[in-house]
Enzyme design. Structure first.
Site, PDB file in Angstrom:
ATOM      1  N   ASN A 179      37.109  29.318  50.938  1.00  0.00           N
ATOM      2  CA  ASN A 179      37.644  28.872  52.198  1.00  0.00           C
ATOM      3  C   ASN A 179      37.982  30.165  52.995  1.00  0.00           C
ATOM      4  O   ASN A 179      39.056  30.865  52.760  1.00  0.00           O
ATOM      5  CB  ASN A 179      38.791  27.848  52.134  1.00  0.00           C
ATOM      6  CG  ASN A 179      39.233  27.659  53.529  1.00  0.00           C
ATOM      7  OD1 ASN A 179      38.909  27.961  54.466  1.00  0.00           O
ATOM      8  ND2 ASN A 179      40.606  26.767  53.443  1.00  0.00           N
ATOM      9  N   LYS A 232      38.761  30.393  55.867  1.00  0.00           N
ATOM     10  CA  LYS A 232      39.632  30.249  57.114  1.00  0.00           C
ATOM     11  C   LYS A 232      39.013  31.001  58.225  1.00  0.00           C
ATOM     12  O   LYS A 232      38.016  30.856  58.643  1.00  0.00           O
ATOM     13  CB  LYS A 232      40.853  30.881  56.562  1.00  0.00           C
ATOM     14  CG  LYS A 232      41.466  30.030  55.243  1.00  0.00           C
ATOM     15  CD  LYS A 232      42.749  30.306  54.879  1.00  0.00           C
ATOM     16  CE  LYS A 232      43.205  29.656  53.530  1.00  0.00           C
ATOM     17  NZ  LYS A 232      44.681  29.615  53.153  1.00  0.00           N
ATOM     18  N   HIS A 249      43.226  20.107  55.328  1.00  0.00           N
ATOM     19  CA  HIS A 249      43.811  21.499  54.553  1.00  0.00           C
ATOM     20  C   HIS A 249      45.308  21.449  55.185  1.00  0.00           C
ATOM     21  O   HIS A 249      45.528  21.209  56.321  1.00  0.00           O
ATOM     22  CB  HIS A 249      43.129  22.792  55.099  1.00  0.00           C
ATOM     23  CG  HIS A 249      43.565  23.749  54.275  1.00  0.00           C
ATOM     24  ND1 HIS A 249      44.843  24.528  54.646  1.00  0.00           N
ATOM     25  CD2 HIS A 249      43.147  24.662  53.233  1.00  0.00           C
ATOM     26  CE1 HIS A 249      44.825  25.628  53.752  1.00  0.00           C
ATOM     27  NE2 HIS A 249      44.037  25.584  53.015  1.00  0.00           N
ATOM     28  N   GLU A 297      47.018  23.863  56.342  1.00  0.00           N
ATOM     29  CA  GLU A 297      47.141  24.691  57.569  1.00  0.00           C
ATOM     30  C   GLU A 297      46.768  23.894  58.834  1.00  0.00           C
ATOM     31  O   GLU A 297      47.358  23.829  59.755  1.00  0.00           O
ATOM     32  CB  GLU A 297      46.203  25.887  57.342  1.00  0.00           C
ATOM     33  CG  GLU A 297      46.859  26.856  56.659  1.00  0.00           C
ATOM     34  CD  GLU A 297      45.950  27.911  56.016  1.00  0.00           C
ATOM     35  OE1 GLU A 297      44.683  27.813  56.353  1.00  0.00           O
ATOM     36  OE2 GLU A 297      46.386  28.493  54.829  1.00  0.00           O
ATOM     37  N   GLU A 307      46.564  21.590  46.550  1.00  0.00           N
ATOM     38  CA  GLU A 307      47.031  23.184  47.093  1.00  0.00           C
ATOM     39  C   GLU A 307      48.241  22.842  47.417  1.00  0.00           C
ATOM     40  O   GLU A 307      48.901  22.573  48.457  1.00  0.00           O
ATOM     41  CB  GLU A 307      46.094  23.279  48.446  1.00  0.00           C
ATOM     42  CG  GLU A 307      44.816  23.665  47.969  1.00  0.00           C
ATOM     43  CD  GLU A 307      43.974  24.513  49.033  1.00  0.00           C
ATOM     44  OE1 GLU A 307      43.266  25.378  48.587  1.00  0.00           O
ATOM     45  OE2 GLU A 307      44.404  24.397  50.166  1.00  0.00           O
ATOM     46  N   GLY A 335      48.220  31.756  49.905  1.00  0.00           N
ATOM     47  CA  GLY A 335      48.324  33.021  50.623  1.00  0.00           C
ATOM     48  C   GLY A 335      49.802  33.712  50.254  1.00  0.00           C
ATOM     49  O   GLY A 335      50.119  34.603  50.843  1.00  0.00           O
ATOM     50  N   SER A 391      46.333  30.817  45.892  1.00  0.00           N
ATOM     51  CA  SER A 391      46.474  32.059  45.230  1.00  0.00           C
ATOM     52  C   SER A 391      45.712  32.326  43.907  1.00  0.00           C
ATOM     53  O   SER A 391      46.419  32.933  42.880  1.00  0.00           O
ATOM     54  CB  SER A 391      47.881  32.549  44.971  1.00  0.00           C
ATOM     55  OG  SER A 391      48.733  32.571  46.312  1.00  0.00           O
TER      56      SER A 391
HETATM   57  P1  13P Z   1      44.783  31.644  49.173  1.00  0.00           P
HETATM   58  O1  13P Z   1      43.810  31.616  47.742  1.00  0.00           O
HETATM   59  O2  13P Z   1      44.552  32.622  50.038  1.00  0.00           O
HETATM   60  O3  13P Z   1      46.277  31.564  48.719  1.00  0.00           O
HETATM   61  O4  13P Z   1      44.291  30.289  50.005  1.00  0.00           O
HETATM   62  C1  13P Z   1      44.348  29.026  49.273  1.00  0.00           C
HETATM   63  C2  13P Z   1      43.538  27.926  50.251  1.00  0.00           C
HETATM   64  O5  13P Z   1      44.430  27.562  51.204  1.00  0.00           O
HETATM   65  C3  13P Z   1      42.567  27.685  49.972  1.00  0.00           C
HETATM   66  O6  13P Z   1      42.021  26.483  50.887  1.00  0.00           O
END
Ligand code: 13P
Length: 251
Positions: free
Chosen positions: A9, A11, A93, A95, A163, A169, A209
């Protein structure tokens, strides 16, 4: 047998220069046993699809609208993603749930739209740190699953990603025991709701992560069929070792 899946992803990251990473990744894994998917920003989907053509790499979007067309300025419909070269779409997601107030009911409608357009939805669920500390992890994940997954979901049209919000992150990964508890619960919930065929067939990804250094341990965890990777999916140098760990887990 569930085919393992490594999904990246990107983002809101990446420009045309990053398309070279797609070519490098495809070249590193010409005939993978697992499925490899990259979800770049929508503006890069068509050029990414052109780069990935003829390779094993698949592409996905990061969101779609619940309607197939219409007066929805700024939104992208599932059939548009498919036409641009996507086979997958990430939905719900954390976010998007946080930034745009997306509800599980909206995620469910989007997942139905994705399925109708022939896309596989990667539906994301996961608890916040406060919810985990309050002992609510399984009830939160269970409610998100109940409300976000369409009634007619199939193993082809649905992938679920666990997740934990506190692991995204942050460099803080859930432990194998924490992941196994949630993934075993998700498998049981799917089987209870959809029966053994679909329940056993839906792939369960862990996200939060994931790096080359922790991937093998995560992929050896109960009911983990792969990963949804953020930061470490942006370059072939970082994502390659994660895919390699998944390939080793498959063997
Ligand atoms: P990270 O791998 O950067 O922690 O992000 C995970 C994520 O949100 C994947 O959709």
């Amino acid at each position: 047998m569930r085919r393992r899946l490594a999904a990246g992803n990107w983002k809101m990251n990446g420009s045309r220069a990053a398309l070279a990473e797609i070519a490098a990744l495809a070249e590193a894994f010409p005939a993978p046993a697992s499925e490899i998917v990259l979800c770049p920003p929508a503006t890069l989907l068509a050029p990414a699809a052109a780069r990935a053509e003829g390779t094993a790499l698949r592409l996905g979007g990061q969101d779609c609208h619940a309607e197939p067309r219409g007066a929805h300025t700024g939104d992208i419909a599932a059939p548009m993603l498919a036409e641009a070269g996507a086979a997958y779409v990430i939905l719900g997601h954390s976010e998007r749930r946080a930034d745009h107030g997306e509800t599980s009911a909206q995620v469910r409608a989007k997942a139905a739209a994705a399925q109708a357009a022939g896309l596989t939805a990667i539906v994301c669920v996961g608890e916040s740190l406060a919810e985990r500390d309050a002992g609510e992890t399984l009830s939160i994940v269970g409610a998100q699953m109940a409300e976000s997954i369409p009634e007619d979901a199939t193993a082809e049209a649905l992938v679920l990603a666990y997740e934990p919000v506190w692991a995204i992150g942050t460099g803080r990964t859930a432990s194998s025991a924490q992941i196994a508890e949630v993934h075993d619960f998700m498998r049981a919930e799917l089987t209870r709701r959809f029966g053994a065929g679909t329940g056993d067939g839906v792939r369960l990804l862990y996200g939060g992560s994931v790096k080359g250094a922790n991937a093998a341990e995560i992929f050896a965890t109960s009911n983990v069929d792969g990963a949804l990777v953020g930061g470490a999916s942006l370059t072939a140098a970082d994502f390659g070792p994660i895919v390699a760990a998944l390939e080793a887990a498959e063997a």
